[in-house]
Design an enzyme around this catalytic site. Structure first.
Site, PDB file in Angstrom:
ATOM      1  N   ASP A 446      35.643  26.042  41.249  1.00  0.00           N
ATOM      2  CA  ASP A 446      35.722  26.973  42.376  1.00  0.00           C
ATOM      3  C   ASP A 446      34.346  27.582  42.662  1.00  0.00           C
ATOM      4  O   ASP A 446      33.422  27.523  41.825  1.00  0.00           O
ATOM      5  CB  ASP A 446      36.733  28.071  42.007  1.00  0.00           C
ATOM      6  CG  ASP A 446      37.432  28.669  43.212  1.00  0.00           C
ATOM      7  OD1 ASP A 446      36.955  28.470  44.329  1.00  0.00           O
ATOM      8  OD2 ASP A 446      38.453  29.348  43.013  1.00  0.00           O
ATOM      9  N   ASP A 510      43.065  27.721  51.017  1.00  0.00           N
ATOM     10  CA  ASP A 510      43.909  28.660  50.276  1.00  0.00           C
ATOM     11  C   ASP A 510      45.153  29.021  51.070  1.00  0.00           C
ATOM     12  O   ASP A 510      45.965  29.826  50.613  1.00  0.00           O
ATOM     13  CB  ASP A 510      43.130  29.943  49.964  1.00  0.00           C
ATOM     14  CG  ASP A 510      42.316  29.795  48.691  1.00  0.00           C
ATOM     15  OD1 ASP A 510      42.442  28.755  48.030  1.00  0.00           O
ATOM     16  OD2 ASP A 510      41.562  30.730  48.364  1.00  0.00           O
TER      17      ASP A 510
HETATM   18  C1  DGJ Z   1      40.080  30.658  45.157  1.00  0.00           C
HETATM   19  C2  DGJ Z   1      40.758  29.322  45.173  1.00  0.00           C
HETATM   20  O1  DGJ Z   1      40.627  28.696  46.406  1.00  0.00           O
HETATM   21  C3  DGJ Z   1      42.222  29.511  44.780  1.00  0.00           C
HETATM   22  O2  DGJ Z   1      42.905  28.307  44.899  1.00  0.00           O
HETATM   23  C4  DGJ Z   1      42.263  30.048  43.387  1.00  0.00           C
HETATM   24  O3  DGJ Z   1      41.736  29.113  42.500  1.00  0.00           O
HETATM   25  C5  DGJ Z   1      41.485  31.350  43.321  1.00  0.00           C
HETATM   26  N1  DGJ Z   1      40.160  31.218  43.844  1.00  0.00           N
HETATM   27  C6  DGJ Z   1      41.414  31.856  41.916  1.00  0.00           C
HETATM   28  O4  DGJ Z   1      40.637  32.951  41.810  1.00  0.00           O
END
Ligand code: DGJ
Length: 706
Positions: A446, A510
């Site tokens: 990430d 997300d």
């Molecule tokens: C952002 C990501 O896009 C999510 O899928 C998740 O992993 C969160 N961060 C976790 O903090």
């Protein structure tokens, strides 16, 4: 100088480049010219005229336009030696042509600069890779401000499709007509970005999914970039795409060289589907390489939206078992597993297991995952450092910032300066230690914030940070070659062909709201094939939009990608669990087709609907999704023409799933309830009659050659 006219071609495309003494210029790029065409005499007797009241000789719109040659447009190269050598004029010294590639070596001896232009047209994918390389041959440093690829376009290429977005709203398409002047998109966020995906389509006015001559472009770079399309005052057009450099960011010392990111370009005379099919072929054969080629893409369970930071190993074991029951094949623990990470405001950098939460370590969970026939994956955000972390308390100087200024936080965090060797080694060491200690087969990598005022050794440090990030991923890949990596950046904020050279999947967004996903996944499909596009069934109530959708609409939408589930299966209702199991099984039954077939989008005449699908390479099997976003303006839907089928094949058409709870039509088209066969020609040219669906629902249709 050897050959002034270079002809690169594939089965369908020709690219003609002229390089006399001046920098190479694209004369033609489009449908293939017949073999044996006498190009020399055509261009000898048919070259560009010189207009009145302008430069008295022809001006070249080269692959790196030069002000010195009288071109008053955006130059391909900008820089100087404290003001000197600001307007170089290159001459071609050598042309090295191999079957499908050519390198032009050019020099300006006065400016003591060497420029190499590299072009490679891939005959199997129809994608042109281009990059420029500048070498400082003088003793004095050369301050490079800009070096960018420039491709000439035909005058008819007047319409632009570009991409914009934001967090949870990635890959949204926009259109623009360009008749005069320029259109520029700049990304200064230090990552590929949600806002300005580095891609663009330019084509005939009104080009569509299935019609029109279109050029597609994508820049493989995970940092700042600039796309600039221009209609010049003489009518000529071009597209420029390259890295956006900050003042003073790139200084070439004696003998040093800078290479641009690769620009990937392709042409199709059959609309956008042709563009994306070329790009998909290229990604499949040239960009993504899976550690175990041929291995199916395992269905994921990601814990994030199921438990967020609330980690209890006993409960996670329940989730593991529930995941196995619904058919999950890879279980990934997301954020929240490391020391002090109880929310998004602490602990990034402290990459040690939280033994308070996991007193027995991760092993019991990994054992259970494996006993249930699944692989285990873990989330990391290696490039970050929380102000509230042991790492920051020990090494505040490792934060990427500019001395004397306050650094802003984004999501309560700073960026770790990977250009500091000790910081790089620390983070590489922690990743290596955890990957060595546990059987981790997958990393969700990430990156949740932009770079603001990043300075390293007194200079802007965007470029250096991106390169260091690539080095870090390369280090992990080399040490742990079987580990697959997902590129995630708060969803789809860092996906491009350069990061995909080292990763195997991207998290598209997300936002797991199926309605939003319909647009996001459609936008992503212009560049990326389904097998690398992360698509999950989210919880019924979507936390980023507050909308609710039934499991069928969520299931059908998530089928088209590298599928997963992102919720808590242990607490889901029996009915929901059965639906997850059903869609996972359906995905597995189509996985071969979805992940190796040819993706297409349909041109739908009803604006509240969209349709896309995949047809097998032998055109015997296809699956189509038809979706209704909102109430239709009209009482009848229009037939949907399905591209990519074999016109001479007869197909059986059947409904596989329908997410509408009811279809409010007195009579649906007969194929929805009876066995009906139709030719590929009719399905492609006349189309399949559609019912009006309920808003926010989809129909899944199977088409099989008989
Ligand atoms: C952002 C990501 O896009 C999510 O899928 C998740 O992993 C969160 N961060 C976790 O903090």
């Amino acid at each position: 100088m050897t050959k002034p006219l270079i002809h690169l071609s594939t089965d369908t495309t020709s690219l003609l480049i002229k390089a006399d003494q001046r920098l190479p210029e694209m004369l033609y790029w489009g449908k293939k010219l017949p073999e044996g065409t006498d190009l020399e005499s055509y261009f000898h007797g048919n070259h560009r005229p010189v207009p009145q009241a302008r430069i008295d000789s022809d001006t070249v719109l080269s692959l790196c336009p030069e002000h010195a040659r009288g071109l008053f447009t955006s130059p391909g190269l900008e820089g100087s030696r404290q003001g000197d050598n600001w307007s170089p004029e290159f001459s071609v010294e050598e042309v090295l042509q191999q079957e499908n590639s050519v390198v032009f070596s050019c020099r300006d001896p006065r400016a003591e600069l060497k420029l190499s232009v590299h072009l490679k047209l891939n005959p199997a994918t129809d994608v042109l890779e281009s990059r420029l390389e500048l070498t400082n041959e003088g003793n004095a440093p050369y301050q490079l401000q800009k070096l960018t690829n420039t491709l000439a376009l035909p005058v008819a290429a007047r319409e632009i499709q570009y991409f914009q977005g934001r967090w949870t709203h990635e890959f949204q398409t926009e259109r623009k007509i360009l008749d005069r002047g320029g259109f520029t998109l700049e990304n200064r966020r230090g990552r590929t970005s949600h806002e300005h995906f580095p891609g663009m389509m330019i084509g005939d006015t009104g080009f569509s999914e299935t019609a029109g001559s279109v050029y597609g472009f994508h820049l493989g770079w995970s940092g700042n970039h600039r796309f600039h399309a221009e209609a010049m005052s003489d009518g000529r057009r071009y597209l420029q795409a390259g890295e956006l450099l900050m003042p003073g960011e790139m200084t070439l010392a004696a003998g040093e060289c800078y290479t641009t990111p690769t620009l990937y370009s392709t042409f199709s005379s059959e609309g956008l589907n042709g563009i994306s099919q070329n790009f998909h072929r290229h990604v499949r054969s040239e960009i993504v390489s899976f550690p175990e080629p041929g291995k199916v893409r395992p269905v994921h369970l990601n814990t994030w939206e199921g438990i967020y930071f609330d980690h209890d190993p006993e409960y996670i074991l329940k989730m593991v078992r529930a995941s196995a029951e619904i058919g999950v094949e890879r279980f990934i623990i997301d954020d929240g597993w490391f020391r002090g990470r109880n929310g998004d405001n602490a602990a990034l950098g402290d990459w040690y297991l939280d033994t308070g939460k996991y007193p027995e370590g991760l092993q019991p969970i990994i054992d259970c995952v494996k006993e249930h026939g699944m692989e285990f994956g873990l989330w990391f955000e290696p490039e970050m450092i929380s102000p509230d972390s042991d790492l920051y308390r020990k090494h505040p100087e490792w934060m990427l910032h500019t001395e004397g200024y306050d650094q802003v936080t984004i999501r309560n965090q700073y960026v770790l300066n990977l250009q500091i060797p000790e910081a790089f080694d620390y983070i590489a060491g922690r990743l290596d230690a955890l990957l060595s200690e546990y059987d981790i087969r997958y990393i969700k990598w990430d990156m949740n914030r932009e770079l603001v005022q990043p300075t390293h050794q007194g200079k802007a440090g965007f470029h250096g940070q991106v390169e260091a990030y690539y080095r870090l991923v390369d280090f992990v890949r080399e040490k742990h070659p079987l580990v697959e990596i997902e590129t995630c950046s708060g969803g789809g904020g860092r996906v491009d062909y350069e990061v995909l050279r080292r990763t195997h999947r991207f998290w598209a967004s997300d936002c797991n709201d199926a309605l939003e996903r319909q647009a996001i996944q459609r936008g992503a499909s212009y560049f990326f094939p389904l097998e690398i596009t992360g698509a999950h069934i989210g919880a019924k109530l979507c936390h980023t939009t507050g909308r609710q959708h039934n499991s069928h609409f969520r299931g059908i939408t998530a089928l088209f990608g590298h599928m997963g589930v992102e919720l808590d299966p242990a607490s889901a209702s029996e009915e929901e669990k059965q639906a997850f199991a059903k869609y996972i099984a359906l995905h597995k039954s189509f996985r071969g087709l979805l992940h190796t077939g040819q993706h297409f989008r349909c041109d739908t005449d009803v604006k509240e609907t969209q349709a896309w699908g995949v047809v097998s390479q032998n055109q015997q099997e296809a699956v189509l999704m038809y979706s209704q976003f909102k109430m239709s303006e009209y009482a009848l839907a229009a037939p949907v023409k399905i591209p990519g089928l074999n016109p001479d094949t007869t197909y059986k058409v059947e409904v596989l799933e329908n997410s509408s709870t009811d279809i409010y039509m007195k009579q649906c088209p007969p194929w929805m309830t009876e066995t009906v066969t139709m030719s590929g020609a009719l399905l492609g040219q006349v189309g399949l009659m559609m019912p009006v669906l309920q808003p926010e629902s989809s129909l899944l249709i199977r088409i099989t050659g008989v």
